[in-house]
Design a protein around this motif. Structure first.
Motif, PDB file in Angstrom:
ATOM      1  N   ALA A  51      11.480 -23.260 -20.698  1.00  8.05           N
ATOM      2  CA  ALA A  51      10.764 -24.458 -20.257  1.00  8.05           C
ATOM      3  C   ALA A  51       9.469 -24.095 -19.550  1.00  8.05           C
ATOM      4  N   GLN A  52       9.523 -23.094 -18.673  1.00  8.30           N
ATOM      5  CA  GLN A  52       8.314 -22.677 -17.977  1.00  8.30           C
ATOM      6  C   GLN A  52       7.301 -22.086 -18.944  1.00  8.30           C
ATOM      7  N   GLY A  53       7.798 -21.363 -19.956  1.00  6.82           N
ATOM      8  CA  GLY A  53       6.882 -20.812 -20.942  1.00  6.82           C
ATOM      9  C   GLY A  53       6.157 -21.885 -21.710  1.00  6.82           C
ATOM     10  N   LYS A  54       6.867 -23.012 -22.021  1.00  7.74           N
ATOM     11  CA  LYS A  54       6.215 -24.115 -22.715  1.00  7.74           C
ATOM     12  C   LYS A  54       5.180 -24.796 -21.829  1.00  7.74           C
ATOM     13  N   ARG A  55       5.488 -24.922 -20.538  1.00 10.04           N
ATOM     14  CA  ARG A  55       4.537 -25.581 -19.644  1.00 10.04           C
ATOM     15  C   ARG A  55       3.309 -24.719 -19.398  1.00 10.04           C
ATOM     16  N   ARG A  56       3.503 -23.430 -19.349  1.00 14.23           N
ATOM     17  CA  ARG A  56       2.374 -22.563 -19.044  1.00 14.23           C
ATOM     18  C   ARG A  56       1.353 -22.516 -20.159  1.00 14.23           C
ATOM     19  N   GLY A  57       1.810 -22.663 -21.372  1.00  6.20           N
ATOM     20  CA  GLY A  57       0.878 -22.587 -22.469  1.00  6.20           C
ATOM     21  C   GLY A  57       0.633 -21.151 -22.886  1.00  6.20           C
ATOM     22  N   PRO A  58      -0.264 -20.975 -23.812  1.00 10.55           N
ATOM     23  CA  PRO A  58      -0.515 -19.610 -24.310  1.00 10.55           C
ATOM     24  C   PRO A  58      -1.159 -18.744 -23.232  1.00 10.55           C
ATOM     25  N   ILE A  59      -0.840 -17.457 -23.268  1.00  9.62           N
ATOM     26  CA  ILE A  59      -1.389 -16.495 -22.327  1.00  9.62           C
ATOM     27  C   ILE A  59      -2.705 -15.969 -22.856  1.00  9.62           C
ATOM     28  N   ALA A  60      -3.694 -15.963 -21.987  1.00 11.27           N
ATOM     29  CA  ALA A  60      -5.005 -15.492 -22.403  1.00 11.27           C
ATOM     30  C   ALA A  60      -4.953 -13.995 -22.689  1.00 11.27           C
ATOM     31  N   PRO A  61      -5.675 -13.551 -23.709  1.00 12.75           N
ATOM     32  CA  PRO A  61      -5.671 -12.104 -24.009  1.00 12.75           C
ATOM     33  C   PRO A  61      -6.316 -11.311 -22.890  1.00 12.75           C
ATOM     34  N   ALA A  66     -14.985  -4.344 -18.571  1.00 16.13           N
ATOM     35  CA  ALA A  66     -14.989  -4.580 -17.124  1.00 16.13           C
ATOM     36  C   ALA A  66     -15.837  -5.798 -16.778  1.00 16.13           C
ATOM     37  N   LYS A  67     -16.906  -6.026 -17.513  1.00 17.92           N
ATOM     38  CA  LYS A  67     -17.762  -7.188 -17.261  1.00 17.92           C
ATOM     39  C   LYS A  67     -16.993  -8.475 -17.489  1.00 17.92           C
ATOM     40  N   GLU A  68     -16.204  -8.520 -18.562  1.00 24.62           N
ATOM     41  CA  GLU A  68     -15.398  -9.701 -18.832  1.00 24.62           C
ATOM     42  C   GLU A  68     -14.347  -9.907 -17.749  1.00 24.62           C
ATOM     43  N   ALA A  69     -13.750  -8.811 -17.256  1.00 21.72           N
ATOM     44  CA  ALA A  69     -12.753  -8.930 -16.187  1.00 21.72           C
ATOM     45  C   ALA A  69     -13.384  -9.481 -14.912  1.00 21.72           C
ATOM     46  N   ARG A  70     -14.607  -8.982 -14.573  1.00 17.26           N
ATOM     47  CA  ARG A  70     -15.289  -9.515 -13.386  1.00 17.26           C
ATOM     48  C   ARG A  70     -15.618 -10.985 -13.557  1.00 17.26           C
ATOM     49  N   ALA A  71     -16.028 -11.370 -14.766  1.00 15.63           N
ATOM     50  CA  ALA A  71     -16.347 -12.781 -15.009  1.00 15.63           C
ATOM     51  C   ALA A  71     -15.105 -13.658 -14.841  1.00 15.63           C
ATOM     52  N   ARG A  72     -13.960 -13.161 -15.311  1.00 16.51           N
ATOM     53  CA  ARG A  72     -12.724 -13.945 -15.150  1.00 16.51           C
ATOM     54  C   ARG A  72     -12.336 -14.075 -13.683  1.00 16.51           C
ATOM     55  N   ARG A  73     -12.461 -12.974 -12.930  1.00 20.79           N
ATOM     56  CA  ARG A  73     -12.129 -13.048 -11.507  1.00 20.79           C
ATOM     57  C   ARG A  73     -13.061 -14.010 -10.777  1.00 20.79           C
TER      58      ARG A  73
END
Length: 223
Positions: A51-61, A66-73
């Motif tokens: 149930a929690q997996g359905k509510r959470r939705g897909p996990i982002a890749p 490192a630039k993309e990781a900083r942008a996400r943070r």
């Protein structure tokens, strides 16, 4: 020996077919009824993980660079104004909790200070003029004088030993007074003995303005 005629055989086959159709309709009706009955609350309860997996939705890749990781943070933290507002709210909440703790609200006190017994002990200590409370400022003065005049080291050491002796005597007397008063006021409590005496001694050794929670009574008040 009688043989069935052609007409009789046909009628027999028709009867058998109608019986099969009737049985099939009954089975289908039973299946539909069971499906209708189990379509609601009768279906099995899904697991919490599913149930929690359905509510959470897909996990982002995972980020590739490192630039993309900083942008996400940075995106997760929010804007600068939002971070400032959240930090201000946290400071206000911490200041409010500290004020309530200093005021003696039992909900915000550390576990060692909670309860009516500990509050009563604090009132007993705060209503007394304790010699133990002079140890810290007098020890600081003696240490500074020792650095200023090294020749006084022997005298300073002797004075500190005398102070520690008086502190030990007063601590024992204070522990006895506190335990006797607590047994009179709270005869059913299990809090007492050495732990309660040490709690009173530690509070008495602190400077009055630095005690937490703040004293609720003045020196000399009846408790």
């Amino acid at each position: 020996m009688k043989l069935f005629r052609r007409g009789e055989s046909s009628s027999t086959d028709a009867t058998a077919e109608s019986t099969v159709v009737t049985d099939g309709d009954s089975a289908a009706g039973t299946t539909r009824a069971a499906a209708t009955a189990t379509a609601g609350k009768g279906r099995p309860t899904p697991k919490r993980r599913d149930a929690q997996g359905k509510r959470r939705g897909p996990i982002a890749p995972a980020p590739l660079t490192a630039k993309e990781a900083r942008a996400r943070r940075k995106a997760a933290r929010g804007s600068r104004e939002e971070r400032k507002a959240a930090s201000a709210r946290r400071r206000e909440a911490a200041a409010d909790r500290r004020e309530r703790m200093l005021a003696g609200e039992d909900k915000y006190l550390p576990p060692r200070d909670q309860g009516p017994v500990r509050a009563f002990v604090r009132d007993i200590v705060d209503a007394r003029r304790n010699l133990v409370g002079l140890f810290m400022p007098m020890a600081l003065v003696l240490i500074l004088s020792m650095f200023v005049a090294p020749a006084l080291q022997t005298i300073v050491t002797l004075a500190m030993l005398v102070m520690m002796l008086f502190m030990g005597i007063e601590g024992v007397l204070l522990g006895r007074v506190v335990n006797n008063r607590v047994r009179e006021r709270f005869p059913e409590t299990t809090d007492g003995g050495y732990r309660l005496g040490w709690y009173a001694f530690v509070r008495a050794s602190q400077i009055r303005k630095m005690r937490a929670p703040k004293p609720r009574v003045n020196p000399g008040d009846a408790v």
